[in-house]
Motif scaffolding. Structure first.
Motif, mmCIF file in Angstrom:
data_model
loop_
_atom_site.group_PDB
_atom_site.id
_atom_site.type_symbol
_atom_site.label_atom_id
_atom_site.label_comp_id
_atom_site.label_asym_id
_atom_site.label_seq_id
_atom_site.Cartn_x
_atom_site.Cartn_y
_atom_site.Cartn_z
ATOM 1 N N SER A 118 0.950 -1.062 -0.065
ATOM 2 C CA SER A 118 -0.075 0.027 0.116
ATOM 3 C C SER A 118 0.900 1.303 0.144
ATOM 4 N N SER A 119 2.152 1.205 0.279
ATOM 5 C CA SER A 119 2.816 2.270 0.332
ATOM 6 C C SER A 119 3.253 2.950 -0.943
ATOM 7 N N LEU A 120 3.202 2.134 -2.090
ATOM 8 C CA LEU A 120 2.975 2.618 -3.361
ATOM 9 C C LEU A 120 2.059 3.408 -3.783
ATOM 10 N N VAL A 121 0.797 3.199 -3.266
ATOM 11 C CA VAL A 121 -0.486 3.985 -3.669
ATOM 12 C C VAL A 121 -0.464 5.108 -2.940
ATOM 13 N N LYS A 122 0.090 4.818 -1.749
ATOM 14 C CA LYS A 122 0.357 6.225 -0.717
ATOM 15 C C LYS A 122 1.106 7.171 -1.333
ATOM 16 N N TYR A 123 2.005 6.809 -1.759
ATOM 17 C CA TYR A 123 2.998 7.606 -2.553
ATOM 18 C C TYR A 123 2.548 8.412 -3.641
ATOM 19 N N PHE A 124 1.596 8.015 -4.305
ATOM 20 C CA PHE A 124 0.979 8.631 -5.637
ATOM 21 C C PHE A 124 -0.246 9.471 -5.082
ATOM 22 N N VAL A 125 -0.818 9.163 -3.898
ATOM 23 C CA VAL A 125 -1.796 10.028 -3.522
ATOM 24 C C VAL A 125 -0.881 11.191 -2.550
ATOM 25 N N LYS A 126 0.159 11.114 -2.141
ATOM 26 C CA LYS A 126 1.014 12.340 -1.731
ATOM 27 C C LYS A 126 1.445 13.162 -2.854
ATOM 28 N N GLN A 127 1.959 12.490 -4.031
ATOM 29 C CA GLN A 127 2.311 13.332 -5.370
ATOM 30 C C GLN A 127 1.200 14.156 -5.550
ATOM 31 N N ALA A 128 0.125 13.625 -5.628
ATOM 32 C CA ALA A 128 -1.227 14.314 -6.295
ATOM 33 C C ALA A 128 -1.716 15.472 -5.342
ATOM 34 N N GLY A 129 -1.292 15.479 -3.875
ATOM 35 C CA GLY A 129 -1.931 16.345 -3.050
ATOM 36 C C GLY A 129 -3.374 16.300 -2.806
ATOM 37 N N ALA A 130 -3.789 15.026 -2.984
ATOM 38 C CA ALA A 130 -5.092 14.867 -3.100
ATOM 39 C C ALA A 130 -5.975 14.786 -1.772
ATOM 40 N N GLU A 131 -7.175 15.173 -1.833
ATOM 41 C CA GLU A 131 -7.947 15.172 -0.765
ATOM 42 C C GLU A 131 -8.439 13.803 -0.487
ATOM 43 N N LEU A 132 -8.569 13.147 0.443
ATOM 44 C CA LEU A 132 -9.050 11.643 0.784
ATOM 45 C C LEU A 132 -10.303 11.657 1.731
ATOM 46 N N MET A 133 -11.301 10.852 1.197
ATOM 47 C CA MET A 133 -12.550 10.903 2.031
ATOM 48 C C MET A 133 -12.832 9.288 2.188
ATOM 49 N N TYR A 134 -12.866 8.729 3.089
ATOM 50 C CA TYR A 134 -12.860 7.182 3.678
ATOM 51 C C TYR A 134 -14.494 6.945 3.908
ATOM 52 N N ASP A 135 -14.806 5.799 4.101
ATOM 53 C CA ASP A 135 -16.040 5.357 4.430
ATOM 54 C C ASP A 135 -16.985 6.132 3.686
ATOM 55 N N SER A 136 -16.887 6.247 2.376
ATOM 56 C CA SER A 136 -17.900 6.834 1.505
ATOM 57 C C SER A 136 -18.187 6.169 0.317
ATOM 58 N N HIS A 137 -19.192 5.231 0.211
ATOM 59 C CA HIS A 137 -19.515 4.367 -0.464
ATOM 60 C C HIS A 137 -20.419 5.133 -1.542
ATOM 61 N N VAL A 138 -19.946 5.490 -2.774
ATOM 62 C CA VAL A 138 -20.799 6.188 -3.887
ATOM 63 C C VAL A 138 -21.725 5.135 -4.505
ATOM 64 N N SER A 139 -23.141 5.519 -4.454
ATOM 65 C CA SER A 139 -23.952 4.358 -5.043
ATOM 66 C C SER A 139 -24.792 5.173 -6.094
ATOM 67 N N LYS A 140 -24.698 6.398 -6.355
ATOM 68 C CA LYS A 140 -25.561 7.173 -7.354
ATOM 69 C C LYS A 140 -24.696 8.258 -8.158
ATOM 70 N N VAL A 141 -24.673 8.152 -9.289
ATOM 71 C CA VAL A 141 -23.871 9.122 -10.241
ATOM 72 C C VAL A 141 -24.941 9.752 -11.233
ATOM 73 N N ASP A 142 -24.990 10.988 -11.053
ATOM 74 C CA ASP A 142 -25.969 11.938 -12.046
ATOM 75 C C ASP A 142 -25.171 12.907 -12.621
ATOM 76 N N VAL A 143 -25.698 13.558 -13.736
ATOM 77 C CA VAL A 143 -25.348 14.636 -14.398
ATOM 78 C C VAL A 143 -26.134 15.794 -14.259
ATOM 79 N N GLU A 144 -26.093 16.932 -13.704
ATOM 80 C CA GLU A 144 -26.838 17.929 -13.454
ATOM 81 C C GLU A 144 -26.046 19.169 -13.889
ATOM 82 N N ASP A 145 -26.661 19.996 -15.038
ATOM 83 C CA ASP A 145 -26.118 21.512 -15.176
ATOM 84 C C ASP A 145 -24.618 21.429 -15.482
#
Length: 359
Positions: A118-145
């Protein structure tokens, strides 16, 4: 750099494809743009996950991917990437003893991750400066405006300017919302998605207190004829780490056949069945301090998306892109191929003449 009003990109799935896609896109998105990674689990890694004991007295175990297997083709095409990871101490050639090695072949070289896969994945996340949100199960995807609206099982809503979905394909097909209309409107895409299949297996991590010794001549052993156990890895030994201050650890993976037979059963009950087989194979194995079971319903891609395109663009405006190893193949370099395809498709969807960013 992309000349666009893109302010937020959301990547669903905190595995290798999601993390490396985030790192690539970070280089082309405008300053101030948000890259957010959401995942239904409680940590980073996806199927490249590393687990710790509850006490912290034991070495960690890789419950998913075990090795980084690199063939001669990717040794050349992804050379700079591999060298970067090795320079960071995250990747090193394997020197451990693998008994009954099922890989073999001069074209493939095995690498290990001293800090866990998992250290490889964490390395890329750090390189991206990405925000992380865990325990979030996406169940619906819509297009609006001309925005993408993501809704979780908890009812949380996330609006963004583009989304990359890297979860297993069956989970993509289960999503509610207008994404279903996008899939239905592209019959060939729908057919190819429905034809993707995965293998299934269970994993068990066993942890020991400091002072315990696992005295085997191998670090990894494959069992070809056992009805349950596929292989056993002494993880700290596999990584070439001997630390007397922490106890050893090991991981067991079951065969695909065993996984398919028991996939609908509770992982705790199946864990006991697995450990019974392990004790028969290794009767002198010490009693562990802790045992963790894990069910991989989507272990590895058995049948990829037709043509292995790396990703599939469901919508250009706003960008909705499907990616992951299902669109390439199940290893590190397959995920990187998918991430590069995401980068290319994303940039092209925004009207640029050609992709500008590669690993």
């Amino acid at each position: 750099m992309i000349k666009t009003a893109m302010e937020k990109i959301v990547i669903v799935g905190a595995g290798m494809t999601g993390a490396s896609s985030a790192a690539l896109l970070r280089k082309v998105l405008p300053n101030g743009a948000v890259v957010k990674i959401v995942d239904k689990s409680r940590g980073t890694g996806g199927r490249m996950s590393t687990s710790r004991s509850s006490t912290g007295k034991s070495a960690t175990v890789d419950l998913g991917a075990q090795y980084i297997s690199i063939n001669s083709h990717y040794a050349k095409t992804h050379q700079s990437f591999h060298e970067e990871l090795m320079s960071q101490g995250l990747l090193k050639p394997s020197t451990c003893v693998i008994e009954n090695d099922k890989f073999g072949g001069e074209d493939i070289k095995q690498y290990v991750t001293p800090a866990g896969v998992s250290s490889l994945v964490k390395y890329f996340v750090k390189q991206a400066g990405a925000e992380l949100m865990y325990d979030s199960h996406v169940s619906k995807v819509d297009v609006e405006d001309n925005k993408v609206k993501l809704t979780t099982l908890k009812g949380d809503v996330e609006l963004c300017d583009g989304v990359i979905l890297t979860m297993p394909v069956p989970q993509i097909l289960q999503l509610d919302g207008s994404i279903q209309n996008l899939i239905e409107s592209q019959p060939k895409v729908k057919e190819n998605l429905e034809n993707v299949s995965y293998s299934m297996r269970f994993a068990v991590g066993i942890f020991y207190d400091p002072g315990v010794t696992l005295s085997y001549p191998w670090a990894v052993k494959y069992f070809r004829d056992n009805p349950c156990v596929c292989f056993i890895s002494i993880d700290n030994k596999k990584r070439g780490i001997e630390n007397s201050s922490v106890g050893p650890s090991a991981v067991i993976h079951t065969s695909v056949h065993f996984g398919m037979k028991h996939i609908e059963e509770d992982k705790e009950q199946v864990k006991n069945i697995i450990m019974k087989h392990v004790k028969e194979l290794l009767p002198d194995l010490p009693e562990p301090a802790e045992v963790k079971g894990h069910k991989w319903r989507y272990s590895q891609v058995h049948k990829s998306y037709a043509g292995e395109p790396g990703c599939v663009v469901l919508s250009n405006s706003p960008p909705i892109i499907l990616a992951g190893d299902a669109f390439s193949h199940s290893n590190l370099d397959g995920c990187l191929d998918s991430a590069q395809s995401v980068n290319d498709a994303f940039v092209q969807s925004l009207g640029l003449d050609h992709p500008t960013n590669r690993l």
